[in-house]
Write a protein that holds these residues in place. Structure first.
Motif, PDB file in Angstrom:
ATOM      1  N   GLU A   1     -20.830  -4.528 -39.857  1.00 52.72           N
ATOM      2  CA  GLU A   1     -21.123  -4.425 -38.425  1.00 52.72           C
ATOM      3  C   GLU A   1     -21.539  -3.010 -38.037  1.00 52.72           C
ATOM      4  N   ASP A   2     -22.291  -2.959 -36.934  1.00 53.78           N
ATOM      5  CA  ASP A   2     -22.655  -1.671 -36.349  1.00 53.78           C
ATOM      6  C   ASP A   2     -22.970  -1.889 -34.873  1.00 53.78           C
ATOM      7  N   ARG A   3     -23.058  -0.769 -34.153  1.00 53.59           N
ATOM      8  CA  ARG A   3     -23.374  -0.835 -32.725  1.00 53.59           C
ATOM      9  C   ARG A   3     -24.878  -0.868 -32.466  1.00 53.59           C
ATOM     10  N   HIS A   4     -25.661  -0.716 -33.525  1.00 55.62           N
ATOM     11  CA  HIS A   4     -27.115  -0.676 -33.390  1.00 55.62           C
ATOM     12  C   HIS A   4     -27.752  -1.658 -34.371  1.00 55.62           C
ATOM     13  N   PRO A   5     -28.933  -2.201 -34.051  1.00 52.68           N
ATOM     14  CA  PRO A   5     -29.627  -3.086 -35.000  1.00 52.68           C
ATOM     15  C   PRO A   5     -29.930  -2.341 -36.303  1.00 52.68           C
ATOM     16  N   PHE A   6     -29.884  -3.062 -37.413  1.00 43.53           N
ATOM     17  CA  PHE A   6     -30.160  -2.444 -38.703  1.00 43.53           C
ATOM     18  C   PHE A   6     -30.635  -3.525 -39.682  1.00 43.53           C
ATOM     19  N   THR A   7     -31.196  -3.072 -40.771  1.00 45.04           N
ATOM     20  CA  THR A   7     -31.527  -3.959 -41.890  1.00 45.04           C
ATOM     21  C   THR A   7     -30.631  -3.578 -43.057  1.00 45.04           C
ATOM     22  N   LEU A   8     -29.973  -4.574 -43.633  1.00 39.58           N
ATOM     23  CA  LEU A   8     -29.081  -4.335 -44.757  1.00 39.58           C
ATOM     24  C   LEU A   8     -29.835  -4.506 -46.064  1.00 39.58           C
TER      25      LEU A   8
ATOM     26  N   THR B   1     -26.820  -0.296 -48.485  1.00 37.76           N
ATOM     27  CA  THR B   1     -27.176   0.790 -47.585  1.00 37.76           C
ATOM     28  C   THR B   1     -27.909   0.159 -46.412  1.00 37.76           C
ATOM     29  N   ARG B   2     -28.251   0.965 -45.380  1.00 36.92           N
ATOM     30  CA  ARG B   2     -28.846   0.382 -44.173  1.00 36.92           C
ATOM     31  C   ARG B   2     -30.042   1.199 -43.696  1.00 36.92           C
ATOM     32  N   ARG B   3     -30.972   0.468 -43.081  1.00 38.21           N
ATOM     33  CA  ARG B   3     -32.129   1.098 -42.458  1.00 38.21           C
ATOM     34  C   ARG B   3     -32.078   0.838 -40.960  1.00 38.21           C
ATOM     35  N   TYR B   4     -32.237   1.905 -40.188  1.00 39.15           N
ATOM     36  CA  TYR B   4     -32.276   1.817 -38.736  1.00 39.15           C
ATOM     37  C   TYR B   4     -33.688   2.155 -38.286  1.00 39.15           C
ATOM     38  N   GLY B   5     -34.449   1.135 -37.893  1.00 37.00           N
ATOM     39  CA  GLY B   5     -35.852   1.354 -37.592  1.00 37.00           C
ATOM     40  C   GLY B   5     -36.583   1.746 -38.858  1.00 37.00           C
ATOM     41  N   GLU B   6     -37.152   2.924 -38.878  1.00 38.49           N
ATOM     42  CA  GLU B   6     -37.872   3.403 -40.057  1.00 38.49           C
ATOM     43  C   GLU B   6     -37.031   4.331 -40.916  1.00 38.49           C
ATOM     44  N   ASN B   7     -35.790   4.591 -40.494  1.00 37.93           N
ATOM     45  CA  ASN B   7     -34.983   5.608 -41.159  1.00 37.93           C
ATOM     46  C   ASN B   7     -33.815   4.986 -41.922  1.00 37.93           C
TER      47      ASN B   7
ATOM     48  N   GLY C   1     -24.565  -7.443 -36.874  1.00 42.15           N
ATOM     49  CA  GLY C   1     -23.914  -7.597 -38.155  1.00 42.15           C
ATOM     50  C   GLY C   1     -24.651  -8.502 -39.129  1.00 42.15           C
ATOM     51  N   VAL C   2     -24.329  -8.313 -40.405  1.00 33.78           N
ATOM     52  CA  VAL C   2     -24.798  -9.186 -41.484  1.00 33.78           C
ATOM     53  C   VAL C   2     -23.565  -9.834 -42.102  1.00 33.78           C
ATOM     54  N   THR C   3     -23.589 -11.159 -42.187  1.00 34.59           N
ATOM     55  CA  THR C   3     -22.448 -11.914 -42.714  1.00 34.59           C
ATOM     56  C   THR C   3     -22.725 -12.343 -44.149  1.00 34.59           C
ATOM     57  N   ILE C   4     -21.772 -12.061 -45.016  1.00 28.93           N
ATOM     58  CA  ILE C   4     -21.883 -12.449 -46.427  1.00 28.93           C
ATOM     59  C   ILE C   4     -20.759 -13.433 -46.717  1.00 28.93           C
ATOM     60  N   ALA C   5     -21.137 -14.678 -46.979  1.00 25.43           N
ATOM     61  CA  ALA C   5     -20.165 -15.759 -47.145  1.00 25.43           C
ATOM     62  C   ALA C   5     -19.493 -15.688 -48.510  1.00 25.43           C
ATOM     63  N   PRO C   6     -18.320 -16.304 -48.625  1.00 19.36           N
ATOM     64  CA  PRO C   6     -17.590 -16.271 -49.906  1.00 19.36           C
ATOM     65  C   PRO C   6     -18.376 -16.834 -51.084  1.00 19.36           C
TER      66      PRO C   6
ATOM     67  N   GLU D   1     -30.119   5.347 -43.767  1.00 16.72           N
ATOM     68  CA  GLU D   1     -28.925   6.126 -43.435  1.00 16.72           C
ATOM     69  C   GLU D   1     -28.643   7.231 -44.442  1.00 16.72           C
ATOM     70  N   GLY D   2     -29.183   7.123 -45.648  1.00 20.50           N
ATOM     71  CA  GLY D   2     -29.064   8.224 -46.598  1.00 20.50           C
ATOM     72  C   GLY D   2     -27.814   8.220 -47.443  1.00 20.50           C
ATOM     73  N   ARG D   3     -27.104   7.103 -47.524  1.00 18.71           N
ATOM     74  CA  ARG D   3     -25.947   7.015 -48.419  1.00 18.71           C
ATOM     75  C   ARG D   3     -25.726   5.572 -48.822  1.00 18.71           C
ATOM     76  N   ASP D   4     -25.122   5.394 -49.991  1.00 15.98           N
ATOM     77  CA  ASP D   4     -24.805   4.059 -50.490  1.00 15.98           C
ATOM     78  C   ASP D   4     -23.321   3.785 -50.312  1.00 15.98           C
ATOM     79  N   HIS D   5     -23.009   2.491 -50.196  1.00 13.58           N
ATOM     80  CA  HIS D   5     -21.627   2.064 -50.033  1.00 13.58           C
ATOM     81  C   HIS D   5     -21.336   0.983 -51.081  1.00 13.58           C
ATOM     82  N   THR D   6     -20.066   0.895 -51.465  1.00 16.89           N
ATOM     83  CA  THR D   6     -19.633  -0.106 -52.431  1.00 16.89           C
ATOM     84  C   THR D   6     -18.361  -0.773 -51.949  1.00 16.89           C
ATOM     85  N   VAL D   7     -18.333  -2.088 -52.031  1.00 16.04           N
ATOM     86  CA  VAL D   7     -17.124  -2.858 -51.757  1.00 16.04           C
ATOM     87  C   VAL D   7     -16.785  -3.626 -53.016  1.00 16.04           C
ATOM     88  N   ALA D   8     -15.611  -3.341 -53.572  1.00 14.66           N
ATOM     89  CA  ALA D   8     -15.162  -4.102 -54.737  1.00 14.66           C
ATOM     90  C   ALA D   8     -14.745  -5.498 -54.296  1.00 14.66           C
ATOM     91  N   ILE D   9     -14.965  -6.481 -55.162  1.00 10.94           N
ATOM     92  CA  ILE D   9     -14.629  -7.874 -54.860  1.00 10.94           C
ATOM     93  C   ILE D   9     -13.500  -8.308 -55.771  1.00 10.94           C
TER      94      ILE D   9
END
Length: 775
Positions: A695-702, A743-749, A726-731, A751-759
């Motif tokens: 989730e975020d407070r602004h539109p984005f592309t995941l 990572t995420r893109r806001y408009g043409e920009n 938000g983008v929902t990822i189902a089980p 965010e400049g960092r990667d994230h990892t969620v272990a499952i």
């Protein structure tokens, strides 16, 4: 004919000491509030509780060769007709004198009446110190036709009486004022008729041994005189009866337990103090205190005569429990009027709604929702606009929580157990005012945050836990994730910028997890935290056990008794004894000793302070253990907490506990349908079988991939309730995966960092082997 006073502009002005005896106000059209301290009149507020206009009005006895400064002698007693009738009589006594003063705010006019009687070989002298415009720097005072005046461009006062006033003079404080005259000459000898633009004072003696003094306040001097003289003409007895009748009509509706006389009297007094702090110009606005902490050493504009949404709504709960439902509704209506467009409330503000400090404390956004829910729960119809207020507040919580820019002590950002408890309860209680989609989102968000409280706010196996002999405890606050969360450091704002590890900082803030029904009182984590708090923050005083806000607090007098000046040593707070008492109640104990302790902390007039002195006595600074310190007094938060604990003891549960929250969280911690990843609250490992929402407070592309950026895809965020995306990822998408990378893109920009969620892998089902039973 007099002359202009010397010594302009006078010494730097201050306010009166916050060591108050009493507060009072009428319940009619009058817009005037009076505080009493050290046996004299302290600040007089007009035309709103946020605007002190008089520093003090002092009493002196003047005889042949002797004068007595009664506020320094301090041999006096206080009395009133009933605990809920705030008509105060002050009786000063000595070897050869007695001065009796009854303090009466006129219900119909902005006038303070003082009926006095002197016994002994003295005349009554008075000195008034105006701070019109809430400042003592630019007042002008003068004498005209046997009366004393002061004014600035937006307000004026007139001091007159129904007997002749002699020895009239005005002067500059510290140079040509009445006290300097007495100190030099033993009586009033100055005859100055004007003091322009400065810190001024007015003085006079009263010709007769008994009479009535009138202090009128109005926009212009002539108007102030008209009010004061008309009050005298109406007759003291008539005005007095009107004052009593209106307070009797209000106080007779109070429904309060009476376990013992002292506590019963304190309860009635507490309810009356709350009512006295309500503004008449802005109905429903309750300032935190008609005092300025350490006021006799500062000229701070704000003081505590501001509305804090937290303090005001907690007072509303207390009034509601005391059967003053209309007062609680007034407070909610006022809250609705001053709510900001994005749904939150200012940190504090003048009763008019004008913000003073502008920080955001998320609990202050949650409490009005809880108040609205409580009113609905007891069968009260919704006021117009409640739905819009609740929806806007829920939206603000959903967008900004669970981390808050400031905690309830207004010092640090992060996730506090207190704040998160309030906002979770608010989300869970808001359902009746939300549409289906909003309700589902709010409830699931509450469930998600509730599941993660311990992840954010609980530590185990620390040196402090081992020292206390416990498994772990709830911390006071976890800094923002970017600063390390619960493993990070917290800035001690009143300790010259010192830092402390978040895991080493504890407070009673966690008690609201139990208070609001999110955790049980017998939860081992709660019991362990109580042990830590009792060992770290509990201070034994002659009044009983009182608690400090948190270890290494700096908001209070220094060890040598010097006033707090931006740094100091945090002292013990009676209201926290009330919070500890609520924990005891919910654990099945009788909290009466906690109530007795709070009562013993009160001033002689029954006022409850913000803090009490908790070290060895320092008589020369008037600091005695277990007695009020130089902090705010009265504090409506303290009076609210006392009143609510007394009523909770009678009813068996806290006033703030809502049925809807208790039913949802009372038996078990429900699992949220979705686990939400946010910048402020990222997820290290996602439990098996859970739906993930980024989730975020602004539109984005995941842009995301699996197990080291395999099978990369892009997904646009979809709109969620309350302005979130938000983008929902189902089980099903997670099966066979060990990690999500994104990572995420806001408009043409980017965010400049990667994230990892272990499952987390789904645990294998256990195979139970049963031994065949034989006989």
């Amino acid at each position: 004919m007099g002359e202009a006073a010397f010594g302009a502009p006078g010494i730097a002005p201050t306010w009166a000491s916050s060591d108050k005896d009493f507060v009072t106000s009428a319940l009619g059209n009058s817009r005037l509030w009076v505080t009493i301290g050290h046996g004299i009149i302290n600040e007089v507020y007009w035309p709103s509780t946020g605007r002190p206009q008089i520093r003090d009005l002092s009493f002196y006895l003047i005889g042949d060769g002797r004068w007595i400064d009664l506020k320094r002698v301090r041999q006096y007693e206080l009395s009133k007709p009933k605990p809920y009738l705030p008509l105060l009589t002050i009786a000063h006594t000595g070897d050869d004198y007695r001065l009796t003063v009854e303090v009466l705010p006129d219900p119909l006019r902005d006038v303070l009446l003082l009926r006095y009687e002197v016994e002994g070989p003295y005349r009554l002298g008075i000195i008034a110190a105006p701070h019109l415009g809430t400042s003592g720097y630019d007042n002008t005072a003068w004498i005209e036709d046997g009366e004393a005046y002061a004014a600035i461009d937006i307000g004026a006062m007139c001091l007159t009486a129904d007997v002749r006033m002699d020895d009239l003079s005005v002067g500059y404080v510290g140079a040509s004022d009445g006290w300097q005259d007495l100190a030099r000459n033993g009586r009033f000898t100055f005859n100055f008729d004007r003091a322009e633009s400065g810190n001024v004072a007015l003085s006079a003696s009263l010709a007769d041994r008994q009479g009535v003094i009138a202090l009128g306040l109005a926009p212009q001097a002539k108007s102030a005189r008209t009010l004061a003289r008309s009050a005298l003409a109406a007759g003291y007895a008539t005005i007095r009866q009107g004052f009593l009748d209106e307070w009797e009509a209000w106080g007779s509706k109070l429904t309060l337990p009476s376990p013992e006389p002292g506590l019963a009297s304190e309860a009635l007094m507490s309810a009356t103090v709350l009512k006295c702090h309500e503004d008449r110009m802005y109905a429903g606005a309750l300032v935190a205190s008609m005092s300025t902490p350490w006021g006799n050493q500062t000229n701070t504009l704000g003081g505590y005569h501001l509305v804090w949404p937290r303090d005001a709504t907690l007072a509303a709960f207390a009034l509601l429990a005391a059967n003053e439902i209309a007062d609680a509704r007034h407070i909610l209506a006022h809250m609705m009027a001053v709510q900001l467009p994005d749904g939150h409330w200012p940190q504090n503000y003048f009763p008019s709604g004008q913000p003073f400090w502008t920080g955001i404390q998320l609990d202050e956004t949650g409490f009005p929702i809880l108040l609205a829910a409580k009113l609905r729960e007891i069968g009260e119809d919704d006021a117009p606009g409640v739905r819009e207020m609740v929806r806007a507040a829920v939206g603000s919580i959903a967008r900004h929580g669970p981390s808050s820019d400031q905690d309830r002590w207004e010092e640090n950002p992060g996730i506090s157990a207190f704040t998160v408890a309030v906002v979770i309860a608010a989300l869970a209680a808001a359902g009746p005012w939300l549409d289906d989609g909003e309700r589902d989102y709010a409830l699931d968000l509450a469930d998600d945050w509730n599941e993660r409280i311990e992840q954010w706010c609980y530590v185990a196996d620390t040196p402090m836990a081992k020292q206390a002999g416990v498994a772990g405890y709830y911390v006071r606050i976890a800094p923002p994730e970017k600063d390390g969360g619960v493993t990070g450091n917290v800035l001690l704002r009143n300790r010259n910028g010192q830092m402390i590890e978040a895991s080493c900082l504890v407070a009673l803030d966690f008690s609201w997890l139990v208070r609001l029904g999110l955790r049980k009182a017998d939860d081992p984590r709660i019991r362990d935290t109580i042990k830590v708090v009792d060992s770290m923050l509990r201070v034994e005083t002659p009044s009983g056990a009182v608690y400090r806000r948190y270890n290494d607090d700096g908001y209070g007098e220094y060890d040598d008794g010097r006033a707090y000046d931006g740094n100091g040593v945090g002292r013990a707070w009676p209201l926290l004894t009330g919070e500890r008492g609520h924990l005891a109640l919910q654990a099945g104990e009788d909290p009466i000793e906690y109530l007795r302790t709070m009562h013993r902390c009160a001033s002689p007039g029954g006022l409850l302070p913000e803090q009490v002195w908790d070290a060895e006595a320092i008589p020369e600074r008037e600091l005695f253990p277990g007695r009020p310190s130089g902090s705010a007094m009265p504090l409506i938060w303290s009076h609210s907490e006392f009143l609510k604990l007394l009523i909770a003891r009678d009813r068996g549960q806290p006033v703030e506990l809502l049925d809807v929250v208790r039913k949802r969280y009372g038996k078990r911690v429900p699992k949220a349908k979705r686990t939400r990843w946010r910048n402020e609250t990222p997820i290290a490992t996602l439990a098996a079988g859970r739906t993930l929402v980024i989730e975020d407070r602004h539109p984005f592309t995941l842009r995301f991939g699996w197990d080291g950026w395999q099978s990369v895809e892009d997904l646009p965020a979809e709109p969620l309730p309350f302005g979130l995306w938000g983008v929902t990822i189902a089980p099903d998408s997670l099966k066979g995966r060990s990690a999500l990378n994104f990572t995420r893109r806001y408009g043409e920009n980017w965010e400049g960092r990667d994230h990892t969620v272990a499952i987390a892998a789904k645990p294998k089902p256990q195979i139970l082997h049963h031994r065949k039973r034989t006989t």
